[in-house]
Design an enzyme around this catalytic site. Structure first.
Site, PDB file in Angstrom:
ATOM      1  N   PHE A 149       0.816  -1.223   0.000  1.00  0.00           N
ATOM      2  CA  PHE A 149       0.000   0.000   0.000  1.00  0.00           C
ATOM      3  C   PHE A 149       0.847   1.270   0.000  1.00  0.00           C
ATOM      4  O   PHE A 149       0.378   2.339  -0.375  1.00  0.00           O
ATOM      5  CB  PHE A 149      -0.944   0.019   1.224  1.00  0.00           C
ATOM      6  CG  PHE A 149      -0.285   0.451   2.508  1.00  0.00           C
ATOM      7  CD1 PHE A 149      -0.071   1.807   2.789  1.00  0.00           C
ATOM      8  CD2 PHE A 149       0.159  -0.478   3.444  1.00  0.00           C
ATOM      9  CE1 PHE A 149       0.560   2.203   3.969  1.00  0.00           C
ATOM     10  CE2 PHE A 149       0.781  -0.087   4.619  1.00  0.00           C
ATOM     11  CZ  PHE A 149       0.993   1.262   4.878  1.00  0.00           C
ATOM     12  N   LYS A 173      -1.127  -7.030  -9.317  1.00  0.00           N
ATOM     13  CA  LYS A 173      -2.117  -7.205  -8.242  1.00  0.00           C
ATOM     14  C   LYS A 173      -1.732  -6.189  -7.173  1.00  0.00           C
ATOM     15  O   LYS A 173      -0.905  -6.446  -6.307  1.00  0.00           O
ATOM     16  CB  LYS A 173      -2.026  -8.645  -7.704  1.00  0.00           C
ATOM     17  CG  LYS A 173      -3.270  -9.189  -7.021  1.00  0.00           C
ATOM     18  CD  LYS A 173      -3.792  -8.384  -5.858  1.00  0.00           C
ATOM     19  CE  LYS A 173      -2.974  -8.498  -4.609  1.00  0.00           C
ATOM     20  NZ  LYS A 173      -3.385  -7.530  -3.555  1.00  0.00           N
ATOM     21  N   GLU A 176      -5.024  -3.780  -2.166  1.00  0.00           N
ATOM     22  CA  GLU A 176      -6.458  -3.489  -2.237  1.00  0.00           C
ATOM     23  C   GLU A 176      -6.821  -2.208  -1.482  1.00  0.00           C
ATOM     24  O   GLU A 176      -7.944  -1.717  -1.594  1.00  0.00           O
ATOM     25  CB  GLU A 176      -7.279  -4.686  -1.729  1.00  0.00           C
ATOM     26  CG  GLU A 176      -7.023  -5.102  -0.285  1.00  0.00           C
ATOM     27  CD  GLU A 176      -5.824  -6.054  -0.098  1.00  0.00           C
ATOM     28  OE1 GLU A 176      -4.794  -5.847  -0.767  1.00  0.00           O
ATOM     29  OE2 GLU A 176      -5.919  -6.969   0.723  1.00  0.00           O
ATOM     30  N   SER A 226       5.127  -6.983   3.372  1.00  0.00           N
ATOM     31  CA  SER A 226       5.677  -7.352   4.683  1.00  0.00           C
ATOM     32  C   SER A 226       6.440  -8.683   4.582  1.00  0.00           C
ATOM     33  O   SER A 226       6.189  -9.487   3.685  1.00  0.00           O
ATOM     34  CB  SER A 226       4.541  -7.459   5.693  1.00  0.00           C
ATOM     35  OG  SER A 226       3.596  -8.404   5.244  1.00  0.00           O
ATOM     36  N   CYS A 281       9.454   1.794   3.544  1.00  0.00           N
ATOM     37  CA  CYS A 281      10.372   0.688   3.863  1.00  0.00           C
ATOM     38  C   CYS A 281      11.784   1.189   4.061  1.00  0.00           C
ATOM     39  O   CYS A 281      12.637   0.458   4.546  1.00  0.00           O
ATOM     40  CB  CYS A 281      10.335  -0.352   2.766  1.00  0.00           C
ATOM     41  SG  CYS A 281      10.972   0.293   1.228  1.00  0.00           S
ATOM     42  N   GLU A 383       9.027  -4.357  12.989  1.00  0.00           N
ATOM     43  CA  GLU A 383       8.832  -3.135  12.199  1.00  0.00           C
ATOM     44  C   GLU A 383       7.544  -2.476  12.691  1.00  0.00           C
ATOM     45  O   GLU A 383       6.502  -3.138  12.788  1.00  0.00           O
ATOM     46  CB  GLU A 383       8.697  -3.516  10.723  1.00  0.00           C
ATOM     47  CG  GLU A 383       8.428  -2.333   9.808  1.00  0.00           C
ATOM     48  CD  GLU A 383       8.200  -2.766   8.353  1.00  0.00           C
ATOM     49  OE1 GLU A 383       7.415  -3.712   8.117  1.00  0.00           O
ATOM     50  OE2 GLU A 383       8.806  -2.153   7.462  1.00  0.00           O
TER      51      GLU A 383
HETATM   52  P1  NAD Z   1       1.330  -6.603   3.038  1.00  0.00           P
HETATM   53  O1  NAD Z   1       2.326  -7.701   3.123  1.00  0.00           O
HETATM   54  O2  NAD Z   1       0.206  -6.582   3.995  1.00  0.00           O
HETATM   55  O3  NAD Z   1       0.654  -6.609   1.582  1.00  0.00           O
HETATM   56  C1  NAD Z   1       1.428  -6.635   0.403  1.00  0.00           C
HETATM   57  C2  NAD Z   1       0.640  -7.350  -0.692  1.00  0.00           C
HETATM   58  O4  NAD Z   1       0.410  -8.704  -0.300  1.00  0.00           O
HETATM   59  C3  NAD Z   1      -0.725  -6.727  -0.963  1.00  0.00           C
HETATM   60  O5  NAD Z   1      -0.941  -6.713  -2.349  1.00  0.00           O
HETATM   61  C4  NAD Z   1      -1.689  -7.669  -0.247  1.00  0.00           C
HETATM   62  O6  NAD Z   1      -2.937  -7.740  -0.883  1.00  0.00           O
HETATM   63  C5  NAD Z   1      -0.979  -9.005  -0.297  1.00  0.00           C
HETATM   64  N1  NAD Z   1      -1.241  -9.827   0.885  1.00  0.00           N
HETATM   65  C6  NAD Z   1      -1.466  -9.401   2.159  1.00  0.00           C
HETATM   66  N2  NAD Z   1      -1.625 -10.454   2.984  1.00  0.00           N
HETATM   67  C7  NAD Z   1      -1.499 -11.568   2.232  1.00  0.00           C
HETATM   68  C8  NAD Z   1      -1.554 -12.970   2.514  1.00  0.00           C
HETATM   69  N3  NAD Z   1      -1.775 -13.419   3.737  1.00  0.00           N
HETATM   70  N4  NAD Z   1      -1.382 -13.840   1.500  1.00  0.00           N
HETATM   71  C9  NAD Z   1      -1.145 -13.401   0.251  1.00  0.00           C
HETATM   72  N5  NAD Z   1      -1.077 -12.078  -0.069  1.00  0.00           N
HETATM   73  C10 NAD Z   1      -1.252 -11.181   0.894  1.00  0.00           C
HETATM   74  O7  NAD Z   1       2.156  -5.229   3.069  1.00  0.00           O
HETATM   75  P2  NAD Z   1       1.572  -3.743   3.147  1.00  0.00           P
HETATM   76  O8  NAD Z   1       1.052  -3.501   4.514  1.00  0.00           O
HETATM   77  O9  NAD Z   1       0.697  -3.465   1.981  1.00  0.00           O
HETATM   78  O10 NAD Z   1       2.906  -2.904   2.912  1.00  0.00           O
HETATM   79  C11 NAD Z   1       3.763  -2.521   3.940  1.00  0.00           C
HETATM   80  C12 NAD Z   1       4.950  -3.455   4.040  1.00  0.00           C
HETATM   81  O11 NAD Z   1       5.671  -3.468   2.816  1.00  0.00           O
HETATM   82  C13 NAD Z   1       5.955  -3.036   5.093  1.00  0.00           C
HETATM   83  O12 NAD Z   1       6.404  -4.174   5.773  1.00  0.00           O
HETATM   84  C14 NAD Z   1       7.078  -2.422   4.291  1.00  0.00           C
HETATM   85  O13 NAD Z   1       8.347  -2.441   4.899  1.00  0.00           O
HETATM   86  C15 NAD Z   1       7.060  -3.286   3.084  1.00  0.00           C
HETATM   87  N6  NAD Z   1       7.721  -2.658   1.945  1.00  0.00           N
HETATM   88  C16 NAD Z   1       8.930  -3.155   1.583  1.00  0.00           C
HETATM   89  C17 NAD Z   1       9.603  -2.593   0.543  1.00  0.00           C
HETATM   90  C18 NAD Z   1      10.941  -3.136   0.131  1.00  0.00           C
HETATM   91  O14 NAD Z   1      11.363  -2.868  -0.958  1.00  0.00           O
HETATM   92  N7  NAD Z   1      11.620  -3.903   0.954  1.00  0.00           N
HETATM   93  C19 NAD Z   1       9.049  -1.517  -0.161  1.00  0.00           C
HETATM   94  C20 NAD Z   1       7.791  -1.040   0.229  1.00  0.00           C
HETATM   95  C21 NAD Z   1       7.130  -1.630   1.298  1.00  0.00           C
END
Ligand code: NAD
Length: 499
Positions: A149, A173, A176, A226, A281, A383
């Site tokens: 997000f 994808k 959401e 994450s 991040c 985090e």
């Molecule tokens: P998230 O892991 O909740 O969601 C990321 C994606 O995975 C979304 O598209 C979501 O729909 C999907 N998703 C969520 N739960 C899932 C599950 N159980 N099974 C399958 N798919 C699932 O992450 P977020 O809250 O949207 O984003 C924040 C996180 O992203 C933070 O941890 C941040 O550090 C990380 N991030 C990392 C980088 C990097 O390059 N290392 C860059 C940006 C963000």
């Protein structure tokens, strides 16, 4: 209420699963739209469209593919204000920050415009008698990206600008929580001249992700989010034979040496710690002043600056940062602040009581500052992803370098010093993937690669830059023999060598 569609085969396609997610306006707390959550069948439909589009797109010469990218860049720039407004309205980051998010994406397009050069193979003339060896970088086919997000423009563009320029068809994808900008960008990609099906957006949750991970026609998956989900995507995608890169969470430390310019460091920590409400991040979430004396001085400088942070709706041009993305995420950050107090850290500035006048239902949170955090605390190990800066005091350089090196995450790290020798040693020894020397947010530019170490990234190849091209192509190596007078050799049972 606005209802989003998917973007399949070059146009909007209404959701058919009957399942929807809420898209909030984080400033007001209201649901402003609903987004369809795709079923496996809807994802499959996009794959079938992509398969057909990809074989034709791969046959387009690289200069023409690059021209689509040049057009796309111009269109994104032309629509910058509209995109930034949409992004801020769903994410909550300030308009200026949204423009930064989009501009970072534009810089990836600029990189992708160089694809005729980037995708060139290698050639050895005369490797043997009448023998030449050459290699070609071919696209993988249909590939997919699953994005978080916090960067609704930049992260999808990290992936698909390079993937599409290389001749792949891409299924995105997006999170959401923030589908608006990825959908609008897909429209612009079509306007730029990409054929229908080359970029598609399938909205969804775990069901769509699992469908991607298991679809035999998807060759590679790029994930950012994450760490727990990154690890899941990496292992499940790999088990299904896919090439996977999966970027995860972070806990970025800033080491402050006693010789650093403290006013400058304070400025950098405030911007990098609290910008985008800490939802980056590469945000600095831990400051490590070396020596107690320096820690006292740093806290004294940070405290009034954190108290004075202007938290305001994204449209306020003076806002330092806006609301968090959802009430649920705000609650999670609040729980971590409560836990930090319980664990015995010193809460120097408490942002929990902040209320935004006129926006009482918005997901706002004031800035918080913790001192005397220790490596044993859960709030240090995890985090937090909010406007919270933690201070861990170190007695010397060795202790300071061991903190980020031993942490489970290894995305970014920074050192502030005037001592070139210390900086050089730090960069060489620290067990983290991206290092800043007097640079608080060392996000590499588009023509270098982005990626962390340890639980911040699963898989071998990073995002964009040379690794991006490697990830979205595979090498084929051809050994050809055209000796004078044709090919005529005796049967040879021994492995050919150059002896
Ligand atoms: P998230 O892991 O909740 O969601 C990321 C994606 O995975 C979304 O598209 C979501 O729909 C999907 N998703 C969520 N739960 C899932 C599950 N159980 N099974 C399958 N798919 C699932 O992450 P977020 O809250 O949207 O984003 C924040 C996180 O992203 C933070 O941890 C941040 O550090 C990380 N991030 C990392 C980088 C990097 O390059 N290392 C860059 C940006 C963000």
């Amino acid at each position: 209420m606005k209802e989003y569609s998917h973007f399949i085969a070059g146009g909007p396609v209404k959701g058919a699963s009957g399942r929807f997610g809420d898209v909030f306006n984080p400033a007001t707390g209201e649901v402003q739209a609903r987004v369809p959550l795709a079923s496996r069948a809807e994802l499959r439909k996009a794959v079938e469209v992509a398969l057909k589009a990809q074989s034709e797109w791969a046959a387009v010469n690289p200069q023409r593919r690059a021209r689509v990218m040049f057009n796309f860049k111009a269109l994104v720039e032309k629509n910058m204000d509209e995109l930034a407004g949409l992004l801020s309205s769903e994410h909550g980051k300030t308009i200026a920050d949204s423009k930064g998010d989009i501009q970072r994406g534009v810089e990836i397009i600029e990189f992708a415009c160089g694809i005729p050069h980037l995708q060139k193979g290698e050639y050895t003339e005369g490797a043997g008698p009448g023998i030449d060896i050459y290699s070609m970088r071919q696209p993988l086919g249909v590939v997919a990206g699953i994005t978080p997000f916090n960067f609704p423009a930049m992260v999808p563009m990290w992936m698909y600008c390079v993937a599409i320029a290389c001749g792949n068809a891409f299924i995105c994808k997006p999170s959401e929580k923030v589908p608006g900008v990825p959908l609008r960008l897909a429209e612009l990609m079509m306007e730029a001249g990409a054929p229908a099906g080359v970029l598609q957006v399938v909205n969804g949750d775990k069901e769509a992700v699992d469908a991607i991970l298991e679809d035999a026609d998807i060759q590679a998956v790029s994930f950012v989010g994450s760490s727990a989900v990154a690890e899941y995507v990496y292992s499940r995608g790999s088990a299904h034979g896919k090439r996977v890169q999966a970027m995860g969470g972070a806990k970025n430390h800033a080491i402050v040496m006693p010789d650093a310019d403290l006013d400058q460091v304070t400025n950098e920590l405030i911007g990098a710690g609290y910008g985008t409400a800490g939802e980056r991040c590469m945000a600095i979430s831990v400051a490590v002043p070396v020596t107690d004396k320096l820690a006292d001085a740093l806290v004294a400088k940070l405290k009034p600056r954190v108290e004075a942070l202007k938290v305001a709706p994204p449209t306020d041009p003076d806002a330092a940062y806006g609301p968090l993305v959802t009430a649920e995420h705000r609650r999670k950050v609040l729980d971590y602040i409560d836990l930090g107090v319980k664990e015995g850290a010193e809460l120097v500035v408490d942002g929990r009581g902040f209320r935004m006048q006129g926006y009482e239902k918005g997901f706002f949170l004031g800035g918080s500052l913790f001192d005397r955090v220790t490596p044993a605390m859960k709030t240090y190990k995890d985090e937090i992803f909010g406007p919270v800066l933690q201070i861990v005091r170190a007695k010397d350089f060795d202790e300071a370098i061991s903190l980020p090196s031993k942490h489970q995450y290894g995305n970014g790290v920074a050192i502030f010093t005037r001592d070139g020798d210390a900086a050089r040693e730090f960069a060489s020894r620290v067990n983290v993937g991206m290092v800043g020397i007097n640079v608080p947010i060392p996000v590499p530019l588009s023509y270098h690669t982005f990626g962390g170490w340890k639980r911040s990234a699963f898989g071998d190849l990073n995002q964009h830059g040379p690794d991006g091209v490697r990830f979205y192509t595979r090498i084929k190596t051809i050994t050809a023999r055209w000796p004078k007078g044709g090919v005529r050799e005796n049967t040879n049972f021994v492995i050919p060598t150059m002896k």
